[in-house]
Scaffold this active site. Structure first.
Site, PDB file in Angstrom:
ATOM      1  N   HIS A 189     -58.398 -46.073 -15.449  1.00  0.00           N
ATOM      2  CA  HIS A 189     -58.783 -45.618 -13.417  1.00  0.00           C
ATOM      3  C   HIS A 189     -60.513 -46.556 -13.793  1.00  0.00           C
ATOM      4  O   HIS A 189     -60.143 -46.707 -12.383  1.00  0.00           O
ATOM      5  CB  HIS A 189     -58.811 -44.171 -13.296  1.00  0.00           C
ATOM      6  CG  HIS A 189     -58.338 -44.115 -12.612  1.00  0.00           C
ATOM      7  ND1 HIS A 189     -57.670 -44.040 -11.606  1.00  0.00           N
ATOM      8  CD2 HIS A 189     -57.129 -42.641 -14.147  1.00  0.00           C
ATOM      9  CE1 HIS A 189     -56.576 -42.866 -11.188  1.00  0.00           C
ATOM     10  NE2 HIS A 189     -56.050 -42.272 -12.756  1.00  0.00           N
ATOM     11  N   ASN A 209     -45.399 -51.857 -11.490  1.00  0.00           N
ATOM     12  CA  ASN A 209     -44.080 -52.494 -10.225  1.00  0.00           C
ATOM     13  C   ASN A 209     -45.513 -53.456  -9.294  1.00  0.00           C
ATOM     14  O   ASN A 209     -46.206 -52.231  -7.766  1.00  0.00           O
ATOM     15  CB  ASN A 209     -43.653 -51.075  -9.380  1.00  0.00           C
ATOM     16  CG  ASN A 209     -42.947 -52.166  -8.891  1.00  0.00           C
ATOM     17  OD1 ASN A 209     -43.616 -52.456  -6.828  1.00  0.00           O
ATOM     18  ND2 ASN A 209     -41.818 -52.636  -8.393  1.00  0.00           N
ATOM     19  N   TYR A 210     -45.101 -54.342  -8.507  1.00  0.00           N
ATOM     20  CA  TYR A 210     -45.712 -55.024  -7.561  1.00  0.00           C
ATOM     21  C   TYR A 210     -44.432 -56.295  -7.725  1.00  0.00           C
ATOM     22  O   TYR A 210     -43.596 -56.435  -7.424  1.00  0.00           O
ATOM     23  CB  TYR A 210     -46.728 -56.387  -7.978  1.00  0.00           C
ATOM     24  CG  TYR A 210     -47.633 -55.623  -9.099  1.00  0.00           C
ATOM     25  CD1 TYR A 210     -48.604 -55.200  -7.645  1.00  0.00           C
ATOM     26  CD2 TYR A 210     -48.178 -55.686  -9.895  1.00  0.00           C
ATOM     27  CE1 TYR A 210     -49.752 -53.887  -8.010  1.00  0.00           C
ATOM     28  CE2 TYR A 210     -49.692 -54.423 -10.530  1.00  0.00           C
ATOM     29  CZ  TYR A 210     -50.525 -53.944  -9.906  1.00  0.00           C
ATOM     30  OH  TYR A 210     -51.219 -52.893  -9.802  1.00  0.00           O
ATOM     31  N   ARG A 211     -44.510 -55.626  -5.805  1.00  0.00           N
ATOM     32  CA  ARG A 211     -43.621 -56.553  -4.923  1.00  0.00           C
ATOM     33  C   ARG A 211     -44.164 -56.998  -3.856  1.00  0.00           C
ATOM     34  O   ARG A 211     -44.788 -56.562  -3.435  1.00  0.00           O
ATOM     35  CB  ARG A 211     -42.591 -55.259  -4.774  1.00  0.00           C
ATOM     36  CG  ARG A 211     -43.197 -54.562  -3.584  1.00  0.00           C
ATOM     37  CD  ARG A 211     -41.931 -53.306  -3.684  1.00  0.00           C
ATOM     38  NE  ARG A 211     -43.162 -52.227  -3.337  1.00  0.00           N
ATOM     39  CZ  ARG A 211     -43.023 -51.178  -3.544  1.00  0.00           C
ATOM     40  NH1 ARG A 211     -43.949 -51.169  -4.845  1.00  0.00           N
ATOM     41  NH2 ARG A 211     -44.142 -49.810  -3.152  1.00  0.00           N
ATOM     42  N   HIS A 221     -46.118 -46.783 -16.351  1.00  0.00           N
ATOM     43  CA  HIS A 221     -45.125 -48.325 -14.925  1.00  0.00           C
ATOM     44  C   HIS A 221     -46.162 -48.372 -14.245  1.00  0.00           C
ATOM     45  O   HIS A 221     -47.097 -48.784 -13.631  1.00  0.00           O
ATOM     46  CB  HIS A 221     -45.091 -46.945 -13.748  1.00  0.00           C
ATOM     47  CG  HIS A 221     -44.176 -47.078 -13.034  1.00  0.00           C
ATOM     48  ND1 HIS A 221     -44.883 -47.244 -11.417  1.00  0.00           N
ATOM     49  CD2 HIS A 221     -42.849 -47.925 -12.667  1.00  0.00           C
ATOM     50  CE1 HIS A 221     -44.276 -47.272 -10.904  1.00  0.00           C
ATOM     51  NE2 HIS A 221     -43.269 -48.136 -11.007  1.00  0.00           N
TER      52      HIS A 221
END
Length: 347
Positions: A156, A124-126, A122
């Protein structure tokens, strides 16, 4: 590495006048780059684009791959919405935004591979603006069904390198925050092996703000952030550059894992366990995920908001893994926070 001192900034600087255009362009570029890389990796599947508009302002483009060679289903979405009425979740966090219109844009992605040995991922950048209030947020996390420590270490380490290019305290703080955020309280387990997660990052420089719903003073992320101190003289440009590097780190972090694991043979037992563990993904997204909550509160497009859910899933009452099995190792080690960058097996 950018040199920052760690004193609290007392005021929030305004973003540049072209902030929305620049972030929007990059978010769409990130979507393009990820889709192109995944299509090349899959070899057969292609993304189908679905453009949508939001009546109150804005819209987006959802891209979904179904029945690919590697990916059973995957979605990579871009959205850009604006309006006059702020959602309750924002007003509770930042009351000074009241009376201002808001703007929010982002790119999000969830991939559900067919092979149980290939992990779900997953991203997500916003970015959010409302009058004097703005921030960047996002992150990436990995959800394996079968444990491979070298995969966790690679994932990582790649993220740490991206973070370290901007500040030495980013990775340790945002890794701890990820462990805290992607946690199913009702199950008492993490969703996967984590990655990085951050939110509300602005020129105030606080790595883990404790004034927001869900934040706590006594967590590992909160304590680490307090010890590290706030980042002084951090600018909008600094944060935008950081988010760009994090987004660009996705393919190098994930593709080598897929290439290593997709050829492994599996049977009905492994497939059933994968479908069972996918249920945890559904539970988290529908109960805890901030992006899902924000999208629904702002009257976003439901199909696009929920495209992160897997195509097939199962629940089983009272499941317990067989002791000593790979499934038990997942529960005993991989669903508990670990220092994956420096991981070594216990003697």
């Amino acid at each position: 590495m950018t040199a920052f001192s760690t004193e609290v900034s007392t005021s929030q600087a305004f973003p540049p006048s072209d902030s929305r255009e620049r972030v929007s362009h990059w978010m769409k570029t990130l979507q393009d780059k990820i889709c192109q890389g995944l299509e090349q990796l899959d070899g057969e599947g292609t993304f189908q684009q679905d453009n949508w508009e939001r009546a109150e302002g804005g819209g987006g483009r959802s891209r979904v791959m179904k029945e690919g060679k590697i990916f059973e289903q995957g979605g990579v979405g871009f959205s850009e919405v604006w309006g006059k009425d702020l959602p309750p979740s924002i007003l509770v966090q930042r009351p000074e935004a009241a009376g201002h219109g808001f703007y929010a844009t982002g790119t999000s992605m969830v991939l559900h591979p067919r092979n149980p040995y290939v992990p779900t991922v997953h991203l997500n950048y916003r970015y959010f603006e409302a009058g004097p209030v703005w921030w960047f947020g996002g992150g990436i996390d990995l959800t394996p069904y079968y444990p491979f420590a070298e995969d966790a270490q690679h994932f990582h380490s790649t993220l740490k390198n991206a973070c370290d290019a901007h500040h030495s305290e980013y990775y340790p703080t945002f890794k701890l925050w990820c462990d805290e955020y992607f946690y199913l309280k009702h199950r008492g387990e993490t969703r996967g092996i984590g990655g990085i997660f951050f939110d509300y990052q602005d020129t105030q420089g606080i790595l883990y703000p404790v004034s927001y719903p869900g934040s706590q003073l006594d967590t590992a992320a909160a304590k680490y952030s307090q010890e590290a101190g706030a980042v002084k003289n951090r600018t909008w440009e600094d944060l935008f550059s950081f988010v760009q590097d994090c987004g660009n780190a996705f393919l190098p972090a994930y593709v080598p894992i897929v290439e290593r694991r997709n050829g492994l043979e599996y049977g009905e037992h492994q497939r059933n366990f994968q479908l069972y563990r996918r249920g945890r993904y559904v539970e988290f997204n529908l109960v805890y995920d901030r992006g899902t909550i924000f999208g629904l509160q702002t009257n976003g497009r439901t199909e696009s908001i929920l495209m992160s859910l897997p195509p097939m899933v199962r629940w089983e009452y009272g499941y317990q893994p067989e002791p000593g099995s790979p499934e038990a190792e997942l529960y005993d080690t991989f669903l508990k926070p670990q220092d994956w960058v420096n991981w070594s097996p216990k003697s």
